[in-house]
Design a protein around this motif. Structure first.
Motif, PDB file in Angstrom:
ATOM      1  N   LEU A  84      41.379  55.478  51.489  1.00 50.23           N
ATOM      2  CA  LEU A  84      41.930  55.739  50.390  1.00 50.23           C
ATOM      3  C   LEU A  84      41.998  54.612  49.743  1.00 50.23           C
ATOM      4  O   LEU A  84      42.987  53.672  50.007  1.00 50.23           O
ATOM      5  N   LEU A  85      41.203  54.072  48.643  1.00 52.23           N
ATOM      6  CA  LEU A  85      41.130  53.011  47.854  1.00 52.23           C
ATOM      7  C   LEU A  85      41.845  53.040  46.706  1.00 52.23           C
ATOM      8  O   LEU A  85      41.288  53.859  45.683  1.00 52.23           O
ATOM      9  N   LEU A  86      42.660  52.178  46.112  1.00 49.72           N
ATOM     10  CA  LEU A  86      43.067  52.203  44.713  1.00 49.72           C
ATOM     11  C   LEU A  86      42.031  51.155  43.871  1.00 49.72           C
ATOM     12  O   LEU A  86      41.391  50.329  44.506  1.00 49.72           O
ATOM     13  N   ALA A  87      41.958  51.430  42.687  1.00 47.50           N
ATOM     14  CA  ALA A  87      40.783  50.811  42.081  1.00 47.50           C
ATOM     15  C   ALA A  87      41.642  49.578  41.394  1.00 47.50           C
ATOM     16  O   ALA A  87      41.770  49.281  40.281  1.00 47.50           O
ATOM     17  N   LEU A  88      41.725  48.496  42.345  1.00 50.14           N
ATOM     18  CA  LEU A  88      42.160  47.118  42.026  1.00 50.14           C
ATOM     19  C   LEU A  88      41.090  46.176  41.760  1.00 50.14           C
ATOM     20  O   LEU A  88      40.531  45.509  42.616  1.00 50.14           O
ATOM     21  N   ALA A  89      40.437  46.345  40.416  1.00 43.64           N
ATOM     22  CA  ALA A  89      38.930  45.899  40.377  1.00 43.64           C
ATOM     23  C   ALA A  89      38.659  44.298  40.139  1.00 43.64           C
ATOM     24  O   ALA A  89      37.707  43.949  40.379  1.00 43.64           O
ATOM     25  N   ASN A  90      39.736  43.905  40.011  1.00 42.63           N
ATOM     26  CA  ASN A  90      39.964  42.400  39.609  1.00 42.63           C
ATOM     27  C   ASN A  90      39.468  41.444  40.894  1.00 42.63           C
ATOM     28  O   ASN A  90      39.189  40.319  41.112  1.00 42.63           O
ATOM     29  N   ARG A  91      39.713  42.087  42.178  1.00 41.77           N
ATOM     30  CA  ARG A  91      39.312  41.382  43.595  1.00 41.77           C
ATOM     31  C   ARG A  91      37.845  41.107  43.220  1.00 41.77           C
ATOM     32  O   ARG A  91      37.594  39.839  44.018  1.00 41.77           O
ATOM     33  N   VAL A  92      37.118  41.459  42.691  1.00 43.40           N
ATOM     34  CA  VAL A  92      35.511  41.078  42.579  1.00 43.40           C
ATOM     35  C   VAL A  92      35.119  40.295  41.622  1.00 43.40           C
ATOM     36  O   VAL A  92      33.691  39.892  41.287  1.00 43.40           O
ATOM     37  N   ASP A  93      36.002  39.857  40.554  1.00 39.01           N
ATOM     38  CA  ASP A  93      35.680  39.120  39.462  1.00 39.01           C
ATOM     39  C   ASP A  93      35.329  37.783  40.012  1.00 39.01           C
ATOM     40  O   ASP A  93      35.991  37.308  40.977  1.00 39.01           O
ATOM     41  N   PRO A  94      34.455  37.109  39.509  1.00 38.30           N
ATOM     42  CA  PRO A  94      33.723  35.899  40.035  1.00 38.30           C
ATOM     43  C   PRO A  94      34.776  34.583  39.942  1.00 38.30           C
ATOM     44  O   PRO A  94      34.992  33.883  40.976  1.00 38.30           O
ATOM     45  N   ARG A 133      39.780  32.491  45.438  1.00 38.00           N
ATOM     46  CA  ARG A 133      40.155  32.892  46.851  1.00 38.00           C
ATOM     47  C   ARG A 133      39.674  31.963  47.698  1.00 38.00           C
ATOM     48  O   ARG A 133      40.158  31.623  48.865  1.00 38.00           O
ATOM     49  N   ARG A 134      38.140  31.436  47.363  1.00 41.19           N
ATOM     50  CA  ARG A 134      37.596  30.414  48.400  1.00 41.19           C
ATOM     51  C   ARG A 134      38.404  29.245  48.513  1.00 41.19           C
ATOM     52  O   ARG A 134      38.622  28.648  49.659  1.00 41.19           O
ATOM     53  N   ASP A 138      42.929  23.720  51.604  1.00 36.59           N
ATOM     54  CA  ASP A 138      43.261  22.448  50.913  1.00 36.59           C
ATOM     55  C   ASP A 138      44.423  22.484  50.219  1.00 36.59           C
ATOM     56  O   ASP A 138      44.935  21.513  50.075  1.00 36.59           O
ATOM     57  N   ILE A 139      44.850  23.647  49.730  1.00 36.83           N
ATOM     58  CA  ILE A 139      46.215  23.879  48.954  1.00 36.83           C
ATOM     59  C   ILE A 139      47.489  23.707  49.789  1.00 36.83           C
ATOM     60  O   ILE A 139      48.533  23.368  49.413  1.00 36.83           O
ATOM     61  N   GLY A 140      47.094  23.932  51.071  1.00 35.99           N
ATOM     62  CA  GLY A 140      48.165  23.733  52.191  1.00 35.99           C
ATOM     63  C   GLY A 140      49.375  24.832  52.174  1.00 35.99           C
ATOM     64  O   GLY A 140      49.052  25.894  51.519  1.00 35.99           O
ATOM     65  N   ARG A 141      50.439  24.756  52.965  1.00 41.58           N
ATOM     66  CA  ARG A 141      51.409  25.541  53.048  1.00 41.58           C
ATOM     67  C   ARG A 141      51.868  25.663  51.446  1.00 41.58           C
ATOM     68  O   ARG A 141      52.266  24.921  50.819  1.00 41.58           O
ATOM     69  N   ILE A 142      52.202  27.103  51.020  1.00 38.89           N
ATOM     70  CA  ILE A 142      52.482  27.450  49.786  1.00 38.89           C
ATOM     71  C   ILE A 142      54.148  27.248  49.703  1.00 38.89           C
ATOM     72  O   ILE A 142      54.831  27.652  50.455  1.00 38.89           O
ATOM     73  N   GLY A 163      51.264  24.204  46.345  1.00 44.30           N
ATOM     74  CA  GLY A 163      51.525  24.207  47.947  1.00 44.30           C
ATOM     75  C   GLY A 163      51.572  22.627  48.067  1.00 44.30           C
ATOM     76  O   GLY A 163      51.525  21.769  47.311  1.00 44.30           O
ATOM     77  N   ALA A 164      51.667  22.310  49.329  1.00 43.13           N
ATOM     78  CA  ALA A 164      51.762  21.153  50.039  1.00 43.13           C
ATOM     79  C   ALA A 164      50.794  20.324  49.728  1.00 43.13           C
ATOM     80  O   ALA A 164      50.943  18.783  50.021  1.00 43.13           O
ATOM     81  N   GLY A 165      49.481  20.867  49.768  1.00 46.95           N
ATOM     82  CA  GLY A 165      48.297  19.928  49.470  1.00 46.95           C
ATOM     83  C   GLY A 165      48.026  19.887  47.759  1.00 46.95           C
ATOM     84  O   GLY A 165      46.841  19.226  47.762  1.00 46.95           O
ATOM     85  N   GLY A 166      48.629  20.550  46.988  1.00 45.26           N
ATOM     86  CA  GLY A 166      48.160  20.612  45.658  1.00 45.26           C
ATOM     87  C   GLY A 166      48.476  21.838  45.156  1.00 45.26           C
ATOM     88  O   GLY A 166      49.482  22.510  45.297  1.00 45.26           O
ATOM     89  N   TRP A 167      48.075  22.369  43.843  1.00 43.56           N
ATOM     90  CA  TRP A 167      48.047  23.581  43.148  1.00 43.56           C
ATOM     91  C   TRP A 167      47.035  23.984  42.690  1.00 43.56           C
ATOM     92  O   TRP A 167      45.934  23.629  42.671  1.00 43.56           O
ATOM     93  N   LEU A 168      47.007  25.485  42.182  1.00 42.68           N
ATOM     94  CA  LEU A 168      46.135  26.322  41.730  1.00 42.68           C
ATOM     95  C   LEU A 168      46.578  27.078  40.656  1.00 42.68           C
ATOM     96  O   LEU A 168      47.682  27.842  40.667  1.00 42.68           O
TER      97      LEU A 168
END
Length: 345
Positions: free
Chosen positions: A127-137, A143-144, A150-154, A261-266
């Motif tokens: 049963l899926l909700l339409a959370l369509a932004n997950r497949v945005d490039p 996410r990669r 590399d961002i480390g512990r948040i 994060g401990a290793g940088g930011w995003l």
């Protein structure tokens, strides 16, 4: 014959003014694996548009979902319906053995969605909700980066998703189901904010464990849902985050997910910025900027991915549990605002 073996029958169940219906019709028309398609709409208001957009893919039209499921065996049911009306139709689809992709929030109370989740588990269906932004490039690139470590512990996060107040000033909106709590379950947070709450979990893998919140009708429009929400969130590793979710603009959107994060930011800015994604790594002392594609986005690639997952071709972009977790956060925030408390999920 190989291409045909990958096609799956789909049932589209909706009603007059079904949410995002035109986008779903277009998505199904562009999804080769979705074939044949049956439509159920008690009003039949969507029939003409469905025939025009889906063409030969649309084989049968029904008024009654029970009749559809007696005669058809769809692999999955796509259900863009008003939140108050969706649960019994979702239950019918699951009972007939179909997976379900439902427009969020798919229920006006958490207990209603939890009951559907239990049914889905018993039936071994999604049963899926339409959370369509997950497949945005851009989101997938963010996410990669986060999964690389590399961002480390948040350390902490800041989130906002802001849309236009203009839509709330119009009489048709005042009469729509999205402006009424007993039909929608809530306002901006459950309709738009839910996407960004889900994306934070998708990017980081962290789950909300506690929430407190305030809600407001900042624009003083004749609606009984919030147009403004402010949240404080604690995640399962102790990370803290703040979130603003509201209708404040004259047009368009502003959005932000900032992760330190401990290793940088995003910083992900899907709307309102020429640079949708930036990140900084302590080890290099350099700022990275995303310059890849921002399309395809929206419902079409999401519906394609879900259909292909149910056809056994691709991985599924989210699960039943993902939808349940984010709805627990949303309804937890509403309860926190009502009771002036911290809610543990």
């Amino acid at each position: 014959m190989a291409a045909q073996s990958k096609q799956v029958p789909v049932a589209l169940l909706t009603h007059a003014a079904g949410p995002h219906l035109s986008a779903y019709l277009e998505a199904l028309s562009q999804t080769a694996e979705a074939n044949p398609i049956t439509l159920c709409d008690a009003s039949l208001e969507s029939e003409a548009a469905a025939h025009k957009i889906l063409g030969a893919k649309l084989t049968t039209v029904y008024r009654d979902p029970q009749q559809l499921f007696r005669k058809e065996k769809p692999v999955f049911a796509l259900i863009p319906m008003e939140a108050r009306l969706a649960p019994p139709v979702i239950a019918m689809a699951l009972g007939a053995g179909a997976h379900v992709l439902a427009e969020k929030p798919a229920a006006v109370a958490l207990r209603d969605f939890e009951s559907l989740v239990d049914q889905a588990k018993r039936k071994n269906r999604q049963l899926l909700l339409a959370l369509a932004n997950r497949v945005d490039p851009v989101v997938m690139e963010a996410r990669r980066i986060m999964k690389s470590g590399d961002i480390g512990r948040i350390y902490g996060m800041e989130i906002h998703i802001v849309a236009d107040q203009t839509r709330l000033t119009k009489a048709p909106y005042h009469q729509s189901w999205t402006a009424k709590k007993d039909r929608a379950g809530g306002g901006h947070l459950i309709w738009l904010g839910i996407h960004w709450l889900d994306l934070v979990t998708y990017l980081t893998g962290l789950q909300v464990t506690q929430v407190t919140a305030f809600t407001n009708n900042a624009g003083n429009q004749p609606i009984d849902v919030e147009d403004s929400a402010a949240l404080a969130l604690r995640y399962d590793d102790g990370t803290l985050a703040t979130m603003t979710s509201g209708y404040y603009l004259d047009k368009g959107y502003h959005s932000l997910i900032k992760i330190w994060g401990a290793g940088g930011w995003l910083e992900l800015r899907k709307h309102g910025s020429a640079i949708p994604l930036e990140w900084y790594l302590n080890k290099t002392g350099a700022v990275g900027r995303y310059n890849g594609p921002s399309e395809p986005g929206g419902y079409t690639p999401f519906v394609q991915r879900v259909t292909r997952a149910f056809a056994g071709i691709e991985s599924i972009p989210l699960t039943t549990e993902d939808g349940l977790r984010v709805l627990k956060t949303v309804f937890g925030a509403y309860r926190a605002a009502e009771t002036k408390s911290i809610v543990t999920l």
